[in-house]
Design an enzyme around this catalytic site. Structure first.
Site, PDB file in Angstrom:
ATOM      1  N   GLU A   1      21.846  -7.043  -0.755  1.00 44.40           N
ATOM      2  CA  GLU A   1      22.785  -6.017  -1.229  1.00 44.40           C
ATOM      3  C   GLU A   1      23.679  -5.461  -0.114  1.00 44.40           C
ATOM      4  OE1 GLU A   1      23.588  -5.833  -4.081  1.00 44.40           O
ATOM      5  OE2 GLU A   1      21.888  -6.662  -5.168  1.00 44.40           O
TER       6      GLU A   1
ATOM      7  N   HIS B   1      27.361 -12.920  -4.349  1.00 45.70           N
ATOM      8  CA  HIS B   1      25.899 -13.080  -4.368  1.00 45.70           C
ATOM      9  C   HIS B   1      25.488 -14.547  -4.522  1.00 45.70           C
ATOM     10  CE1 HIS B   1      23.928  -9.266  -4.033  1.00 45.70           C
ATOM     11  NE2 HIS B   1      24.466  -8.724  -5.093  1.00 45.70           N
TER      12      HIS B   1
ATOM     13  N   GLU C   1      29.537  -9.654  -7.327  1.00 45.80           N
ATOM     14  CA  GLU C   1      28.558 -10.497  -8.026  1.00 45.80           C
ATOM     15  C   GLU C   1      28.807 -11.966  -7.698  1.00 45.80           C
ATOM     16  OE1 GLU C   1      26.209  -8.788  -9.155  1.00 45.80           O
ATOM     17  OE2 GLU C   1      27.271  -6.878  -9.217  1.00 45.80           O
TER      18      GLU C   1
ATOM     19  N   MET D   1      25.182  -7.990 -12.983  1.00 46.28           N
ATOM     20  CA  MET D   1      24.031  -8.729 -12.459  1.00 46.28           C
ATOM     21  C   MET D   1      24.419 -10.165 -12.161  1.00 46.28           C
ATOM     22  SD  MET D   1      20.884  -8.728 -11.611  1.00 46.28           S
ATOM     23  CE  MET D   1      20.164 -10.221 -10.911  1.00 46.28           C
TER      24      MET D   1
ATOM     25  N   GLY E   1      25.720  -1.891 -13.138  1.00 43.74           N
ATOM     26  CA  GLY E   1      27.117  -2.284 -13.183  1.00 43.74           C
ATOM     27  C   GLY E   1      27.251  -3.729 -13.625  1.00 43.74           C
TER      28      GLY E   1
ATOM     29  N   ASN F   1      23.057 -13.132 -11.977  1.00 45.63           N
ATOM     30  CA  ASN F   1      22.293 -14.306 -12.406  1.00 45.63           C
ATOM     31  C   ASN F   1      23.049 -15.595 -12.086  1.00 45.63           C
ATOM     32  OD1 ASN F   1      20.663 -12.343 -13.964  1.00 45.63           O
ATOM     33  ND2 ASN F   1      22.506 -12.283 -15.216  1.00 45.63           N
TER      34      ASN F   1
END
Ligand SMILES: [Zn+2]
Length: 881
Positions: free
Chosen positions: A325, A306, A303, A268, A266, A270
């Site tokens: 997660e 995160h 995201e 990421m 879906g 980074n």
């Protein structure tokens, strides 16, 4: 990724790295087929003893190697495509410069550096960085990265990497240019990213809670800038929410999102440079449905969150994947609940959990939230790690209360910032702030399987007590035949005759905090005192624990809860339980050659819900959705006949549509749109209810309902209403269907994300001709096996969303999936393995289908050059119980 090395990796074998990397300087010279990568690592021994230096690689070609500036003689190292070993490195810090060449155009696995159309991009989680350069590619090696990218200016005018841009310029006379990015925050290699290509940019700004200005940029293919507004708005709301809800502030000068069309997942996270599947960025009223708007909001937030839960604090090893997660899914669920309706969000999340995680937990791929062994980590990005992982965090919050939970999170951020942490370290923070012993709670991380709780209640009028007996078991799962009792937080209420909750007081004087009992033993009895009337128990309110609950609650009591429970989740659950009981009876009746019951009581309960003007429309829409075919198959659990399930469900939907036709037509008309489309939750809820009414009416196959759907399809001024009408029509073999499908493609042929919707609808048609239709669509110009979104839209939709036709009695559905897996596997093993997991529930099927599904799995298993990803799935699926 052909590799003989399929030895399992075990949690118990974890050892800290022998060498640490303090800084990484990457120089990447982009070229479509021969990109040169020069990596300079500042290495230092981790501890006293000087161990060999072993760096991971995959499909790499080494073109140069120097140590502290001097070329390393060939006898001092061994370089294979998979590993670079220096047996006797100097026992002190040193600088190693590694030169490799990679071919982004040939990278069809979409892991490492690859091309998505004209764009260079990377995907390094979990083990993709080793496909760019040799590196200790494990999350507990955290380094500070500086990345210089160079490229033809015409080919890649935009050059991006993690962190802040510190330099950029032209290389005189060469047509090439460069950019240098520096990320001051140490990070594991899986968070590395770079992007190069012709990209358009939408910009905005955000002022953080401490007053810092952050630039926000979303990069998309030129021409798609006008579809970024919702993603940008979602990002700003997510940034503000994380400050308010968790005190977390953004830390770089710029936050970037890049949307690409070829992506295995879906999105990421980074550091500072999120890369997204464009499906989860691009939206406009004419191109995206309310569901798309909602998912984009949730994934952008996920995201972004995160940045703290995953990036600032990362995982020590991949066994701890749920640490980032599960926690981040919990955070995005809470965000969505605050942005929209908490009750609707909770019901939707639980529906997803049951449809995916409960099914996984009951089959051969079951594994704990924190696995202890893997052969291929890519196969552990599962519903168990993500969704059950989120439930475990939610239970922590329920057990210790919201204030202690926030304190525990604060402590976690302070104590472990900049570290690669473990689940134990995370849970310890909550034990420390609450003073609670969470030892038994840790079993949620180690024991697989969905716990089953049997609840038996009884009222004693003379003693004015209510006695609740609870017994729990956890079923055996692969590798775990015996289980220990879990600590299960059970939120409950005892509902009195007037619909109000009776005061909860245990007869033995123990306190019940926040309406939550904690079951810790295999069997336990709780006696409530001062209960003046026979109550109706409302158990596991808000789905406080991810369990399967069996309670001796009568149909009358369920109808009472449907009307009166003050917990909206359990109100919905009561109706679901009523419907499930009826449907299971009808499945059994149909298989025995009998007739299904009509469900007049259910229609009456549903009619009262539909008539209740105080309820929010989105919630009523959820009430109108019967348990899905997969839900019923899971409840039946063995000897499953998908045709009987489909028939029972279709008959009940038709009966409900017929009995409630009057109020459904009324609602449909009353909820008609006035004014321009807005994707907000309230407007979306109205559309959801209106479209749910239409769908249930059409289930009767009445001519006026089909005509209404056809009219809505034509008249719709937004994608939500057009798609809903088309989806309803697609379920029925009527002339209007073919015309609408034809029209839809003609309207949207040039937009792949919309064509995906068209592919999915056709794959989901519950008719025998569908398999041939799907096969024919694989040759359609709009379809490509090279693009994961196309494959998922057509083939995964058939395998996962069309229970009836995938499970055809002749096994042709299984054969088609096996053929497709074998075709995809050499090209993109992650995509193939995910599709193969559609066969994971084969053991619960009736004998004929079971044998055919097993034969299809065996055929895949027999392929000698199967990837590690697919062979891991097929071996576990076929393993003896
Ligand atoms: Zn995530």
């Amino acid at each position: 990724m052909r590799t003989e090395d399929a030895r399992p990796v075990r949690l118990e074998d974890y050892r800290p790295p022998d060498w640490l990397v303090e800084t990484v300087e990457l120089e990447v010279s982009l070229h479509p087929t021969a990109t040169r990568v020069r990596a300079t690592l500042m290495l230092k021994p981790n501890g006293a003893a000087a161990a060999p230096l072993i760096l991971d690689g995959e499909e790499l070609t080494l073109t140069g190697l120097t140590l502290d500036g001097a070329a390393l003689p060939p006898e001092q190292y061994v370089a294979t495509t998979e590993r670079l070993t220096i047996a006797q490195p100097p026992p002190r810090p040193f600088r190693l410069t590694i030169e490799t060449t990679v071919d982004p155009s040939a990278n069809t696995e979409l892991s490492g550096l690859y091309r998505s159309g004209a764009i260079y991009c990377t995907q390094c989680e979990a083990e993709g960085f080793r496909r760019i350069t040799y590196f200790p590619d494990r999350p507990d090696v955290m380094a500070v990265y500086t990345t210089r990218i160079e490229a033809e200016k015409a080919e890649a005018p935009v050059l991006l990497a993690n962190g802040n841009r510190i330099a950029a310029g032209e290389i005189a006379g060469s047509g090439r240019h460069f950019a240098v990015w520096h990320d001051p925050f140490p990070k594991p290699s899986y968070l590395f990213a770079l992007v190069g290509g012709p990209l358009a940019c939408v910009e905005d700004r955000f002022r953080t809670m401490s007053g810092r200005e952050v630039e926000l940029r979303i990069y998309v293919e030129p021409g798609k800038e006008d579809r970024c507004a919702h993603a940008m708005d979602s990002l700003k709301r997510a940034m503000r929410w994380d400050e308010t809800a968790f005190g977390r502030e953004y830390d770089l000068d710029v936050f970037m999102i890049v949307a690409v069309s070829d992506f295995n997942m879906g999105a990421m996270e980074n550091k500072g440079l999120n890369i997204f599947n464009d499906k989860y960025v691009l939206a406009s009223p004419a191109t995206a449905t309310d569901g798309d708007f909602e998912r984009i909001e949730a994934i952008i937030a996920h995201e972004y969150f995160h940045n703290w839960t995953g990036n600032r604090i990362t995982c020590r090893d991949w066994f701890q994947l749920c640490l980032k997660e599960g926690l981040t899914v919990f955070r995005d669920q809470e965000f969505s609940a605050d942005m929209r309706s908490r009750a609707v969000e909770r019901i939707s999340d639980v529906r997803g959990l049951r449809a995916h995680q409960f099914v996984e937990d009951a089959g051969p791929l079951a594994h704990p939230v924190r696995p202890t062994l893997y052969r291929e980590i890519n196969n552990f990005y599962t519903a168990t790690v993500y969704e059950k992982g989120a439930e475990v965090v939610r239970m922590l919050a329920t057990l210790i209360g919201p204030e202690s939970f926030r304190k525990g999170m604060d402590l976690y951020f302070v104590r472990h910032d900049g570290e690669a942490a473990t689940v134990e370290q995370f849970v310890q923070c909550f034990a420390d702030v609450s003073g609670k012993d969470l030892g038994q709670f840790m079993r949620w991380y180690s024991q697989a399987g969905t716990p089953e709780v049997v609840a038996t209640g009884g009222y004693d009028a003379r003693g004015r007590t209510y006695r609740l007996e609870l017994a729990q078991t956890v079923p055996a799962t692969p590798g775990q035949p015996l289980k220990e009792p879990m600590a299960i937080p059970l939120a409950l209420g005892l509902v009195g005759r007037d619909g109000r909750d009776l005061p909860l007081k245990l007869a033995d004087g123990r306190a019940i905090e926040r309406g939550v009992l904690t079951l810790t033993k295999a069997a336990e009895t709780f006696v409530f005192g001062d209960i003046g009337e026979p109550p109706v128990p409302s158990l596991n309110r808000g789905f406080s624990a991810p369990i399967k609950l069996v309670a001796n609650v009568s149909a009358d009591e369920l109808r009472f809860l449907t009307a009166h429970d003050r917990d909206p989740f359990n109100r919905w659950q009561a109706l679901q339980t009523l419907a499930t009981r009826l449907l299971l009876d009808n499945v059994a009746a149909l298989r025995a050659g009998g007739a299904p019951r009509e469900g007049g009581d259910l229609a009456a309960a549903l009619g009262a819900i539909v008539a209740d003007g105080a309820l929010e429309p989105a919630y009523v829409a959820l009430m109108l959705a019967l348990p899905g075919e997969a839900d019923l198959a899971r409840e039946i659990g063995r000897d499953v006949d998908p045709d009987a399930i489909f028939a029972a469900r279709a008959a009940l939907r038709a009966s409900l549509g017929d009995k409630l036709a009057g109020p459904l037509f009324d609602h449909y008309r009353r909820l008609s749109e006035s004014g321009p489309y807005s994707p907000d939750a309230i407007s979306a809820g109205r559309r959801a209810l209106r479209n749910a009414c239409l769908d249930l009416l059409a289930a009767t196959r009445r001519g006026d309902a089909i005509a209404l759907a056809a009219r809505q399809y034509q008249a719709a001024d937004n994608m939500t209403d057009r798609m809903a009408a088309l989806a309803t029509l697609s379920l029925h073999d009527v002339p209007e269907r073919a015309a609408a499908l034809h029209d839809f493609y003609a309207r949207h042929a040039d937009d792949p994300l919309i064509v995906d919707k068209w592919l999915t609808l056709q794959a989901a048609i519950p008719e025998p001709a569908t398999l041939d239709r799907v096969k024919a669509l694989t040759a359609h110009p709009a379809f490509s096996f090279a693009n994961p979104n196309r494959v998922r839209a057509l083939i995964n939709a058939f395998a996962f969303a069309n229970q009836k036709e995938f499970n055809r009695a002749d096994g042709a559905g299984y054969e088609f999936i096996a053929d497709t897996v074998l075709k995809l596997d050499p090209r993109n093993p992650q995509l193939a393995a995910r599709l193969l997991s559609a066969l994971k529930s084969w053991r619960v099927l009736e004998a004929g289908r079971r044998a055919l599904a097993q034969a299809a799995l065996r055929r895949v298993a027999g392929e000698p050059s199967l990837s590690r990803d697919s062979s891991d799935i097929v071996q576990r699926a076929l393993a003896e119980e």
